[in-house]
Motif scaffolding. Sequence first.
Motif, mmCIF file in Angstrom:
data_model
loop_
_atom_site.group_PDB
_atom_site.id
_atom_site.type_symbol
_atom_site.label_atom_id
_atom_site.label_comp_id
_atom_site.label_asym_id
_atom_site.label_seq_id
_atom_site.Cartn_x
_atom_site.Cartn_y
_atom_site.Cartn_z
ATOM 1 N N SER A 118 0.827 -1.211 0.000
ATOM 2 C CA SER A 118 0.000 0.000 0.000
ATOM 3 C C SER A 118 0.858 1.256 0.000
ATOM 4 O O SER A 118 0.548 2.237 -0.687
ATOM 5 C CB SER A 118 -0.921 -0.002 1.221
ATOM 6 O OG SER A 118 -1.836 -1.068 1.163
ATOM 7 N N LEU B 185 -5.174 5.042 5.660
ATOM 8 C CA LEU B 185 -5.574 5.018 4.252
ATOM 9 C C LEU B 185 -7.013 5.499 4.086
ATOM 10 O O LEU B 185 -7.325 6.252 3.154
ATOM 11 C CB LEU B 185 -5.425 3.602 3.699
ATOM 12 C CG LEU B 185 -3.978 3.136 3.483
ATOM 13 C CD1 LEU B 185 -3.929 1.624 3.302
ATOM 14 C CD2 LEU B 185 -3.355 3.830 2.282
ATOM 15 N N MET C 71 0.285 -4.385 -5.894
ATOM 16 C CA MET C 71 -0.555 -3.304 -5.387
ATOM 17 C C MET C 71 -0.557 -2.037 -6.256
ATOM 18 O O MET C 71 -1.617 -1.433 -6.441
ATOM 19 C CB MET C 71 -0.153 -2.966 -3.949
ATOM 20 C CG MET C 71 -0.316 -4.119 -2.968
ATOM 21 S SD MET C 71 -2.049 -4.521 -2.636
ATOM 22 C CE MET C 71 -2.362 -3.462 -1.238
ATOM 23 N N LEU D 241 -7.896 0.068 -0.498
ATOM 24 C CA LEU D 241 -6.607 -0.359 0.040
ATOM 25 C C LEU D 241 -6.665 -0.481 1.559
ATOM 26 O O LEU D 241 -6.094 -1.415 2.148
ATOM 27 C CB LEU D 241 -5.506 0.618 -0.367
ATOM 28 C CG LEU D 241 -5.145 0.675 -1.849
ATOM 29 C CD1 LEU D 241 -4.072 1.733 -2.096
ATOM 30 C CD2 LEU D 241 -4.669 -0.669 -2.358
#
Length: 418
Positions: free
Chosen positions: A32, A96, A157, A177
């Motif tokens: 991420s 996130l 990712m 994510l």
Amino acid sequence: MTIQSTLAPRSIFHGWFVVAAAFTVMFVGFGSAYTFSAFLEPLQRDFGASRGSTSLVFSIAGFLYFALGVISGPLADRLGSRPLAVVGMVVAAIGLAAASAAHSLVEVYLAYGLGVGLGVGCAFVPALGAVQRWFVRRRGFASGLAVSGIGLGTLAMPPLASLLIAAIGWRGAYLVLGAIVLVLGGGLSLLIENDPKDRGLGPDGDPPRELSGATNAGGASVREAVRSMRFVGLYLSCLVCSFGAFVPFVHLVPYARDHGVAASSAVVLLGMIGAGSTAGRFFLGALADRMGRDRSLIMVLIGMALAMAIWAIAQDVWTLAAFAFVYGVFYGGWVAVLPTVVMDYFGGRNVSGIIGILYTSVAFGTLIGPTAAGFVYDINHSYTLPILTSAAANIVAALVVVAILARSGTHAISIAKR
């Protein structure tokens, strides 16, 4: 009783479950974090920011997830690695999700930078330190397998993030994510355990009576380690290397776009670093067990420098792909070999704390390097100087490790064997 004793030797050694959990934590956490290159242009566009100031988002996160090891490492030695890994994954997921609601670049600094940085920093060193304790004979391979999660995360990712950005925008992409980090990272981190002796085992699954001195329980205190010349040398090497080590993770995609590479292909280049990194962690980690881990550290640092030289002359997608893969191989080897060298030198008693302190060097390099590269680009619209500086830094880092070996010999210090 007879059935149990018959089946027990056939069961899977729990150390491999610890490796799988650490792999997952690094896959979703660093995966991420390393999607940021895909988000750089949308964030720069929506907030009207320069490339240098936008790059600072990643640098803040990178600084924190390496610097926090100085706290999370010793805590893991005392409290266990599992609770820190779980909390870290939850905090990263929240960061996130909060980034998806940001209305200014400053809010992205606070949400992504602090959330992802603190979350990954809380989980990374404890998970990596736990793996070191579960193995002796196959430590290089096990460590390489665990940190290959970073490589595969970098492979998988960023393209996923690019697809999500195209489909639901960068805000929606951050939400997805965050959910992945929470479910996969938070769930699998429950498998982490600190020490094989808690299950009545020795490293590599050996019964305690068969260890015959191959134990991870002894080793240097944190004070003894950090005052040694070996630690000082490793710290300096990591500090110098890390000024350039993470520049490609932020600037390779915009560099490719500046040279006419389509956005979809540019993001795949970042995945090529991940593919090479995965290969490097598997093969160079295992190779280090055979050729010597400190010598392998010199090799991977020189390899990173040579790869940077390829980037300096790359103008098309194929040359950039070659750079990305080669760089990934040696970068992955660096990440895999470094903690095993620490374990060899200083033993397992305080390995998480020692690794955590060592990684503060990487934190400072990560904070400065990618951001400085962005501001240099803003000034002269070229990445040549940052790339060549990164190559030179890796050569200097390799020479520092050579100096360590010349000063103290090629074998681990005796205190690690106590």
